[in-house]
Write a protein that holds these residues in place. Structure first.
Motif, PDB file in Angstrom:
ATOM      1  N   PRO A  83       0.830  -1.206   0.000  1.00 29.09           N
ATOM      2  CA  PRO A  83       0.000   0.000   0.000  1.00 29.09           C
ATOM      3  C   PRO A  83       0.865   1.258   0.000  1.00 29.09           C
ATOM      4  CG  PRO A  83      -0.170  -1.158   2.113  1.00 29.09           C
ATOM      5  CD  PRO A  83       0.902  -1.831   1.328  1.00 29.09           C
ATOM      6  N   MET A  93       0.854   5.832  -0.894  1.00 24.62           N
ATOM      7  CA  MET A  93       0.077   7.027  -1.218  1.00 24.62           C
ATOM      8  C   MET A  93       0.644   7.686  -2.474  1.00 24.62           C
ATOM      9  SD  MET A  93      -1.392   8.526   2.287  1.00 24.62           S
ATOM     10  CE  MET A  93       0.019   9.406   2.905  1.00 24.62           C
ATOM     11  N   HIS A 116       9.083   6.624  -4.983  1.00 27.74           N
ATOM     12  CA  HIS A 116      10.527   6.831  -5.035  1.00 27.74           C
ATOM     13  C   HIS A 116      11.218   5.482  -4.814  1.00 27.74           C
ATOM     14  CE1 HIS A 116      10.142   6.544  -0.722  1.00 27.74           C
ATOM     15  NE2 HIS A 116       9.307   7.564  -0.711  1.00 27.74           N
ATOM     16  N   HIS A 148       9.943   3.137  -2.057  1.00 28.16           N
ATOM     17  CA  HIS A 148       8.772   2.321  -2.415  1.00 28.16           C
ATOM     18  C   HIS A 148       9.196   1.146  -3.308  1.00 28.16           C
ATOM     19  CE1 HIS A 148       6.591   6.328  -1.863  1.00 28.16           C
ATOM     20  NE2 HIS A 148       5.947   5.538  -1.025  1.00 28.16           N
ATOM     21  N   LEU A 156      10.453  -1.970  -1.721  1.00 29.65           N
ATOM     22  CA  LEU A 156       9.395  -2.847  -1.193  1.00 29.65           C
ATOM     23  C   LEU A 156       8.822  -3.722  -2.315  1.00 29.65           C
ATOM     24  CD1 LEU A 156       9.586  -0.877   1.253  1.00 29.65           C
ATOM     25  CD2 LEU A 156       7.109  -0.818   1.316  1.00 29.65           C
ATOM     26  N   PHE A 211       5.789  -3.395   4.305  1.00 27.78           N
ATOM     27  CA  PHE A 211       5.746  -2.047   4.880  1.00 27.78           C
ATOM     28  C   PHE A 211       7.163  -1.605   5.229  1.00 27.78           C
ATOM     29  CE2 PHE A 211       1.594  -3.810   5.402  1.00 27.78           C
ATOM     30  CZ  PHE A 211       0.715  -2.747   5.270  1.00 27.78           C
ATOM     31  N   GLY A 212       7.423  -0.315   5.069  1.00 23.10           N
ATOM     32  CA  GLY A 212       8.762   0.202   5.343  1.00 23.10           C
ATOM     33  C   GLY A 212       8.957   0.524   6.816  1.00 23.10           C
ATOM     34  N   ASP A 264       8.254   4.085   8.466  1.00 26.63           N
ATOM     35  CA  ASP A 264       7.100   4.331   9.337  1.00 26.63           C
ATOM     36  C   ASP A 264       7.050   3.180  10.336  1.00 26.63           C
ATOM     37  OD1 ASP A 264       5.617   6.631   7.766  1.00 26.63           O
ATOM     38  OD2 ASP A 264       6.313   5.187   6.291  1.00 26.63           O
ATOM     39  N   PRO A 297      13.800  -2.428   5.304  1.00 26.17           N
ATOM     40  CA  PRO A 297      14.676  -1.352   5.786  1.00 26.17           C
ATOM     41  C   PRO A 297      14.438   0.010   5.115  1.00 26.17           C
ATOM     42  CG  PRO A 297      15.920  -3.053   4.605  1.00 26.17           C
ATOM     43  CD  PRO A 297      14.525  -3.536   4.687  1.00 26.17           C
ATOM     44  N   ILE A 298      14.857   1.046   5.802  1.00 27.08           N
ATOM     45  CA  ILE A 298      14.691   2.421   5.292  1.00 27.08           C
ATOM     46  C   ILE A 298      15.699   2.678   4.162  1.00 27.08           C
ATOM     47  CG2 ILE A 298      14.815   4.892   5.884  1.00 27.08           C
ATOM     48  CD1 ILE A 298      14.254   4.105   8.799  1.00 27.08           C
ATOM     49  N   VAL A 299      15.207   3.195   3.053  1.00 26.15           N
ATOM     50  CA  VAL A 299      16.100   3.571   1.947  1.00 26.15           C
ATOM     51  C   VAL A 299      16.382   5.064   2.064  1.00 26.15           C
ATOM     52  CG1 VAL A 299      16.367   3.671  -0.561  1.00 26.15           C
ATOM     53  CG2 VAL A 299      15.178   1.739   0.492  1.00 26.15           C
ATOM     54  N   MET A 303      14.318   8.692   2.258  1.00 21.03           N
ATOM     55  CA  MET A 303      13.461   9.022   1.116  1.00 21.03           C
ATOM     56  C   MET A 303      12.017   9.122   1.578  1.00 21.03           C
ATOM     57  SD  MET A 303      14.939   6.968  -2.091  1.00 21.03           S
ATOM     58  CE  MET A 303      16.647   7.177  -2.550  1.00 21.03           C
TER      59      MET A 303
HETATM   60  P1  AMP Z   1       3.674   6.064   1.800  1.00 21.77           P
HETATM   61  O1  AMP Z   1       3.454   6.174   0.333  1.00 21.77           O
HETATM   62  O2  AMP Z   1       4.471   7.170   2.376  1.00 21.77           O
HETATM   63  O3  AMP Z   1       2.385   5.801   2.537  1.00 21.77           O
HETATM   64  O4  AMP Z   1       4.570   4.764   2.022  1.00 21.77           O
HETATM   65  C1  AMP Z   1       4.191   3.524   1.528  1.00 21.77           C
HETATM   66  C2  AMP Z   1       5.103   2.479   2.096  1.00 21.77           C
HETATM   67  O5  AMP Z   1       6.438   2.738   1.693  1.00 21.77           O
HETATM   68  C3  AMP Z   1       5.115   2.479   3.644  1.00 21.77           C
HETATM   69  O6  AMP Z   1       5.155   1.140   4.102  1.00 21.77           O
HETATM   70  C4  AMP Z   1       6.376   3.216   3.960  1.00 21.77           C
HETATM   71  O7  AMP Z   1       6.933   2.875   5.213  1.00 21.77           O
HETATM   72  C5  AMP Z   1       7.283   2.776   2.821  1.00 21.77           C
HETATM   73  N1  AMP Z   1       8.360   3.732   2.638  1.00 21.77           N
HETATM   74  C6  AMP Z   1       8.257   5.067   2.459  1.00 21.77           C
HETATM   75  N2  AMP Z   1       9.477   5.636   2.382  1.00 21.77           N
HETATM   76  C7  AMP Z   1      10.375   4.636   2.542  1.00 21.77           C
HETATM   77  C8  AMP Z   1      11.802   4.571   2.580  1.00 21.77           C
HETATM   78  N3  AMP Z   1      12.564   5.653   2.464  1.00 21.77           N
HETATM   79  N4  AMP Z   1      12.384   3.356   2.767  1.00 21.77           N
HETATM   80  C9  AMP Z   1      11.635   2.245   2.918  1.00 21.77           C
HETATM   81  N5  AMP Z   1      10.292   2.242   2.888  1.00 21.77           N
HETATM   82  C10 AMP Z   1       9.665   3.411   2.701  1.00 21.77           C
END
Ligand code: AMP
Length: 280
Positions: free
Chosen positions: A27, A29, A33, A36, A39, A147-148, A151, A175-177, A185
């Motif tokens: 999922p 929004m 980038h 995303h 994932l 899920f990242g 968050d 993991p966080i990118v 990001m």
């Molecule tokens: P969002 O579009 O912001 O709702 O994010 C969608 C999914 O992408 C969520 O599970 C976020 O945690 C994940 N996500 C957003 N930014 C990053 C990032 N920099 N690294 C890893 N996952 C991310």
């Protein structure tokens, strides 16, 4: 790339994949980038097909201007997903398709984790998140959802949600990118100008500093250090917390057996940024 706006059409295409039990779901929004994409790539490794939803969920915003200004770049998002190898379907329903006539969030008993940090500062946020993810889960019925850790609190909330709703969906944290300069990001980075982008790197720099000082300094000293760093910066700190990774409760004393993470929410002008880092 197939883009679905209607539930029935998506369900038809997913039908043959059901028997294999290998439907992955991410999922989002939108305003996609590399974070995303990481994932989606991970999901493609383990699933026969992957559904990426793109939906800016109104019920998780507590600030109408933030919702209005959230970047929407569907065409670019499609192009970006087309660069990947594998079967990816985009699901981008409108609000009525997903919610029906009444766009409300359900009230969930998500427990103590929901009242910490993001829960404390964004009223109703996690009920909105849980509502929209539950709606998506029940339509798509994925086997695995990704899920990242960007968050991190949300990831724990979703694990709790599948427990509450007894959904047979495996939740996988990724993991966080980060950009080369360390900035996590985020779609919201698209709202930052060049100088703001540069200034925002202070967030990950501070988190790294906290990580490197974690053994030597007390929690109180670390809190003070972060407060001072932000005072010297152009960003406004909303919160800094060192929390137990399991309970997400703020800690005042470290214990060897526990895992800790530092969390920051800060504003660059009106753009709200969050980041976190494991400390031990
Ligand atoms: P969002 O579009 O912001 O709702 O994010 C969608 C999914 O992408 C969520 O599970 C976020 O945690 C994940 N996500 C957003 N930014 C990053 C990032 N920099 N690294 C890893 N996952 C991310």
């Amino acid at each position: 790339m197939m883009v679905f706006t209607k539930t029935e059409n998506l369900l038809k295409i997913l039908l043959p994949y059901r028997a294999q039990n290998k439907i992955g779901f991410i999922p989002t929004m939108g305003a996609l980038h590399t974070g995303h994409l990481s994932l989606v790539k991970k999901a493609l490794e383990k699933n026969d097909c992957v559904v990426v939803s793109i939906f800016v969920n109104p019920t998780q915003f507590d600030n109408s201007s933030d919702l209005k200004k959230y970047p929407r770049t569907l065409e670019k998002d499609v192009t970006l997903l087309e660069t990947l190898q594998g079967t990816v379907y985009i699901f981008t329903p409108d609000t009525k398709t997903l919610y029906g006539e009444t766009v409300n969030s359900k009230k969930y008993r998500l427990g103590a984790i929901a009242s910490e940090m993001e829960g404390r500062h964004r009223k109703g946020h996690f009920d909105g998140v849980a509502t929209v993810i539950s709606l998506f889960f029940k339509v798509i019925l994925p086997n695995n959802a990704y899920f990242g850790q960007k968050d991190f609190q949300q990831l724990q909330i979703i694990k709790k949600l599948v427990e509450i709703e007894k959904l047979p969906i495996k939740i996988i944290g990724c993991p966080i990118v980060r950009e080369k300069n360390g900035l996590a990001m985020s779609s919201r980075n698209k709202r930052l100008g060049q100088q703001q982008l540069e200034n925002a790197t202070i967030i990950s720099k501070i988190l790294k500093e906290v990580r490197s000082q974690f053994k030597k300094k007390s929690i109180q000293e670390l809190n003070k250090l972060v407060e001072n760093r932000f005072k010297q910066s152009s960003l406004q700190l909303e919160y800094f917390e060192i929390a137990n990774e399991k309970t997400l409760k703020t800690v005042s004393r470290k214990r060897k057996e526990n895992k800790y993470r530092a969390f920051i929410a800060a504003f660059s002008k009106e753009v709200r940024l969050i980041d976190n880092m494991a400390l031990n």
